[in-house]
Design a protein around this motif. Structure first.
Motif, PDB file in Angstrom:
ATOM      1  N   GLN A  48       6.178  23.810  47.236  1.00 49.25           N
ATOM      2  CA  GLN A  48       6.818  25.112  47.360  1.00 49.25           C
ATOM      3  C   GLN A  48       8.009  25.052  46.657  1.00 49.25           C
ATOM      4  O   GLN A  48       8.919  25.997  46.871  1.00 49.25           O
ATOM      5  CB  GLN A  48       6.956  25.451  48.704  1.00 49.25           C
ATOM      6  CG  GLN A  48       5.673  25.421  49.552  1.00 49.25           C
ATOM      7  CD  GLN A  48       4.789  26.716  49.108  1.00 49.25           C
ATOM      8  OE1 GLN A  48       5.406  27.865  48.734  1.00 49.25           O
ATOM      9  NE2 GLN A  48       3.604  26.536  48.794  1.00 49.25           N
ATOM     10  N   ARG A  49       8.418  24.070  46.002  1.00 50.72           N
ATOM     11  CA  ARG A  49       9.735  23.715  45.363  1.00 50.72           C
ATOM     12  C   ARG A  49       9.823  24.489  44.029  1.00 50.72           C
ATOM     13  O   ARG A  49       9.095  24.070  43.166  1.00 50.72           O
ATOM     14  CB  ARG A  49      10.222  22.371  45.171  1.00 50.72           C
ATOM     15  CG  ARG A  49      10.297  21.728  46.428  1.00 50.72           C
ATOM     16  CD  ARG A  49      10.835  20.308  46.060  1.00 50.72           C
ATOM     17  NE  ARG A  49      10.587  19.475  47.140  1.00 50.72           N
ATOM     18  CZ  ARG A  49      10.589  17.899  47.185  1.00 50.72           C
ATOM     19  NH1 ARG A  49      11.180  17.610  46.027  1.00 50.72           N
ATOM     20  NH2 ARG A  49       9.994  17.294  48.111  1.00 50.72           N
ATOM     21  N   LEU A  81       8.212  33.418  33.386  1.00 47.49           N
ATOM     22  CA  LEU A  81       8.647  32.968  34.897  1.00 47.49           C
ATOM     23  C   LEU A  81       7.184  32.901  35.851  1.00 47.49           C
ATOM     24  O   LEU A  81       7.378  31.730  36.400  1.00 47.49           O
ATOM     25  CB  LEU A  81       9.538  33.875  35.588  1.00 47.49           C
ATOM     26  CG  LEU A  81       9.770  34.037  37.139  1.00 47.49           C
ATOM     27  CD1 LEU A  81      10.590  32.719  37.165  1.00 47.49           C
ATOM     28  CD2 LEU A  81      10.877  35.090  37.569  1.00 47.49           C
ATOM     29  N   ARG A  82       6.518  33.974  35.787  1.00 39.98           N
ATOM     30  CA  ARG A  82       5.454  33.705  36.387  1.00 39.98           C
ATOM     31  C   ARG A  82       4.362  32.725  36.140  1.00 39.98           C
ATOM     32  O   ARG A  82       4.010  31.896  36.902  1.00 39.98           O
ATOM     33  CB  ARG A  82       4.642  35.031  36.072  1.00 39.98           C
ATOM     34  CG  ARG A  82       3.187  35.289  36.876  1.00 39.98           C
ATOM     35  CD  ARG A  82       2.479  36.545  36.657  1.00 39.98           C
ATOM     36  NE  ARG A  82       1.283  36.534  37.550  1.00 39.98           N
ATOM     37  CZ  ARG A  82       0.281  37.481  37.609  1.00 39.98           C
ATOM     38  NH1 ARG A  82       0.896  38.661  36.783  1.00 39.98           N
ATOM     39  NH2 ARG A  82      -0.801  37.739  38.170  1.00 39.98           N
ATOM     40  N   LYS A  83       4.173  32.325  34.968  1.00 35.95           N
ATOM     41  CA  LYS A  83       3.526  31.358  34.234  1.00 35.95           C
ATOM     42  C   LYS A  83       4.027  29.843  34.780  1.00 35.95           C
ATOM     43  O   LYS A  83       3.352  29.246  35.237  1.00 35.95           O
ATOM     44  CB  LYS A  83       3.296  31.202  32.785  1.00 35.95           C
ATOM     45  CG  LYS A  83       2.616  30.094  32.436  1.00 35.95           C
ATOM     46  CD  LYS A  83       2.451  30.215  30.755  1.00 35.95           C
ATOM     47  CE  LYS A  83       1.451  28.849  30.291  1.00 35.95           C
ATOM     48  NZ  LYS A  83       1.647  28.958  28.631  1.00 35.95           N
ATOM     49  N   SER A  84       5.270  29.615  34.797  1.00 35.19           N
ATOM     50  CA  SER A  84       6.007  28.548  35.329  1.00 35.19           C
ATOM     51  C   SER A  84       5.867  28.380  36.704  1.00 35.19           C
ATOM     52  O   SER A  84       5.459  27.275  37.308  1.00 35.19           O
ATOM     53  CB  SER A  84       7.428  28.672  35.019  1.00 35.19           C
ATOM     54  OG  SER A  84       7.805  28.520  33.655  1.00 35.19           O
ATOM     55  N   LEU A  85       5.910  29.419  37.460  1.00 30.28           N
ATOM     56  CA  LEU A  85       5.585  29.390  38.851  1.00 30.28           C
ATOM     57  C   LEU A  85       4.378  29.127  39.326  1.00 30.28           C
ATOM     58  O   LEU A  85       3.914  28.197  40.111  1.00 30.28           O
ATOM     59  CB  LEU A  85       5.940  30.602  39.655  1.00 30.28           C
ATOM     60  CG  LEU A  85       7.598  30.918  39.721  1.00 30.28           C
ATOM     61  CD1 LEU A  85       7.662  32.605  40.178  1.00 30.28           C
ATOM     62  CD2 LEU A  85       8.331  29.951  40.495  1.00 30.28           C
ATOM     63  N   GLU A  86       3.187  29.810  38.709  1.00 31.69           N
ATOM     64  CA  GLU A  86       1.870  29.437  38.988  1.00 31.69           C
ATOM     65  C   GLU A  86       1.601  27.732  38.610  1.00 31.69           C
ATOM     66  O   GLU A  86       0.684  27.141  39.227  1.00 31.69           O
ATOM     67  CB  GLU A  86       0.978  30.295  38.146  1.00 31.69           C
ATOM     68  CG  GLU A  86       0.961  31.584  38.303  1.00 31.69           C
ATOM     69  CD  GLU A  86       0.360  32.683  37.467  1.00 31.69           C
ATOM     70  OE1 GLU A  86      -0.059  32.361  36.264  1.00 31.69           O
ATOM     71  OE2 GLU A  86       0.079  33.546  38.148  1.00 31.69           O
ATOM     72  N   GLU A  87       2.094  27.164  37.536  1.00 30.87           N
ATOM     73  CA  GLU A  87       1.828  26.003  37.150  1.00 30.87           C
ATOM     74  C   GLU A  87       2.424  25.215  38.092  1.00 30.87           C
ATOM     75  O   GLU A  87       1.744  23.839  38.317  1.00 30.87           O
ATOM     76  CB  GLU A  87       2.435  25.563  35.668  1.00 30.87           C
ATOM     77  CG  GLU A  87       1.862  26.490  34.556  1.00 30.87           C
ATOM     78  CD  GLU A  87       2.416  26.272  33.309  1.00 30.87           C
ATOM     79  OE1 GLU A  87       3.527  25.510  33.165  1.00 30.87           O
ATOM     80  OE2 GLU A  87       1.881  26.543  32.241  1.00 30.87           O
ATOM     81  N   LEU A 134       2.767  25.513  41.330  1.00 29.52           N
ATOM     82  CA  LEU A 134       2.129  25.516  42.454  1.00 29.52           C
ATOM     83  C   LEU A 134       0.647  24.858  42.333  1.00 29.52           C
ATOM     84  O   LEU A 134       0.309  24.095  43.268  1.00 29.52           O
ATOM     85  CB  LEU A 134       1.824  27.036  42.835  1.00 29.52           C
ATOM     86  CG  LEU A 134       2.970  27.601  43.428  1.00 29.52           C
ATOM     87  CD1 LEU A 134       2.905  29.176  43.705  1.00 29.52           C
ATOM     88  CD2 LEU A 134       3.680  26.906  44.594  1.00 29.52           C
ATOM     89  N   GLU A 135       0.017  24.982  41.102  1.00 36.07           N
ATOM     90  CA  GLU A 135      -0.900  24.307  41.034  1.00 36.07           C
ATOM     91  C   GLU A 135      -0.916  22.670  40.756  1.00 36.07           C
ATOM     92  O   GLU A 135      -1.771  22.026  41.329  1.00 36.07           O
ATOM     93  CB  GLU A 135      -1.538  24.987  39.528  1.00 36.07           C
ATOM     94  CG  GLU A 135      -2.295  26.284  39.592  1.00 36.07           C
ATOM     95  CD  GLU A 135      -2.697  26.736  38.324  1.00 36.07           C
ATOM     96  OE1 GLU A 135      -3.097  25.822  37.264  1.00 36.07           O
ATOM     97  OE2 GLU A 135      -3.211  28.016  38.298  1.00 36.07           O
ATOM     98  N   GLN A 136       0.342  22.241  39.880  1.00 33.31           N
ATOM     99  CA  GLN A 136       0.114  20.862  39.694  1.00 33.31           C
ATOM    100  C   GLN A 136       0.545  20.059  40.874  1.00 33.31           C
ATOM    101  O   GLN A 136       0.268  19.032  41.074  1.00 33.31           O
ATOM    102  CB  GLN A 136       1.086  20.883  38.483  1.00 33.31           C
ATOM    103  CG  GLN A 136       0.618  21.177  37.191  1.00 33.31           C
ATOM    104  CD  GLN A 136       1.644  21.187  36.158  1.00 33.31           C
ATOM    105  OE1 GLN A 136       2.935  20.922  36.437  1.00 33.31           O
ATOM    106  NE2 GLN A 136       1.393  21.646  34.842  1.00 33.31           N
TER     107      GLN A 136
END
Length: 88
Positions: free
Chosen positions: A15-16, A1-7, A9-11
């Motif tokens: 904020q979606r 989950l955390r990895k998906s959220l970070e990716e 926000l970076e890509q």
């Protein structure tokens, strides 16, 4: 989950993130079910091991086995309960 959220926000600099949570909902439901029944499962394990000599011996033996890291079953059962509160 955390990895998906970070990716995300970076890509996308977006904020979606709702779709990420929707993909993970099955895991959150499973986690919720585990946490809900954790105490009852621990109580059942204690009850059955108190009544069953073979189970008690097995649990004692595996708690000192190098393959289990020398940790009792209860230590492993609590790990999922402790995981989510660790996230900041």
């Amino acid at each position: 989950l955390r990895k998906s959220l970070e990716e995300r926000l970076e890509q996308e600099k977006s904020q979606r993130v709702g779709d990420i949570f929707l993909r993970m909902v099955w895991g959150l439901r499973l986690y919720s079910n585990y946490v809900t029944h954790y105490e009852a499962a621990c109580n059942a394990l204690k009850e059955y091991s108190a009544k069953n000599k073979l189970l008690r011996a097995f649990l004692a033996e595996t708690a000192t086995d190098a393959r289990t890291g020398g940790m009792p079953l209860e230590s492993y059962l609590v790990m999922p309960v402790q995981r989510i509160p660790r996230y900041k």
